[in-house]
Design a protein around this motif. Sequence first.
Motif, PDB file in Angstrom:
ATOM      1  N   PRO A  10      57.669 170.061  65.848  1.00  0.00           N
ATOM      2  CA  PRO A  10      56.227 169.815  65.948  1.00  0.00           C
ATOM      3  C   PRO A  10      55.455 170.771  65.039  1.00  0.00           C
ATOM      4  CG  PRO A  10      57.208 169.894  68.136  1.00  0.00           C
ATOM      5  CD  PRO A  10      58.272 170.325  67.159  1.00  0.00           C
ATOM      6  N   ARG A  11      54.533 170.212  64.301  1.00  0.00           N
ATOM      7  CA  ARG A  11      53.692 171.032  63.425  1.00  0.00           C
ATOM      8  C   ARG A  11      52.525 171.548  64.242  1.00  0.00           C
ATOM      9  NH1 ARG A  11      50.668 168.995  57.897  1.00  0.00           N
ATOM     10  NH2 ARG A  11      49.885 171.047  57.309  1.00  0.00           N
ATOM     11  N   GLU A  22      47.768 176.022  69.022  1.00  0.00           N
ATOM     12  CA  GLU A  22      48.703 175.117  69.689  1.00  0.00           C
ATOM     13  C   GLU A  22      49.970 175.855  70.129  1.00  0.00           C
ATOM     14  OE1 GLU A  22      46.378 172.698  66.674  1.00  0.00           O
ATOM     15  OE2 GLU A  22      47.522 174.551  66.579  1.00  0.00           O
ATOM     16  N   GLY A  55      57.701 175.204  67.580  1.00  0.00           N
ATOM     17  CA  GLY A  55      57.266 174.379  66.470  1.00  0.00           C
ATOM     18  C   GLY A  55      57.254 175.147  65.167  1.00  0.00           C
TER      19      GLY A  55
END
Length: 167
Positions: free
Chosen positions: A49-50, A55, A35
């Motif tokens: 994906p941010r 995460e 990401g």
Amino acid sequence: MIPGPFLLYLGHSVDEVGIKTSRGLATFRREDCVGEWRHDDSPVTLGMPRMGVAEASAADARTLVLGIANAGGQLEAAPAGDALVAIAAGMNVASGLHQRLRDVPELVRTAADAGVALFDVRDPAADLRVGTGKFRAGNRLLTVGTDCSVGKMCATPALRDAMRAHA
């Protein structure tokens, strides 16, 4: 070899051209990227994906790639601080800036304490053979330009892939 998967750092970038290393990885090695890490004030995106460090760690990212460039190639305070956050989470950090990560004592000390590595990708291998103009076996593609940020880094793999498709 820099361990992947990668978290691509965009930080506070507002310049589409300034994220060229992150863009190159997102384009040509997307499968190796989990990401992008960009702050709320950054309008640029790679369409990935941010995520932040937590995460990215949960997605098994092993290296934060500071895939940004600025005039002069210096490591600014915000990306240096974000690199420290990634290091604290157990991630390696890679950078192609002119200023070497190994020249920032706090990064070196923190990385050593965390048992992670810093990668300065502008350091050539000691045994790198440079062009002499003499014949060498095999096929080669040389892209040159008269300035920085004119497209060599992204044009080269695109040309390579097109030539391989026609071979």
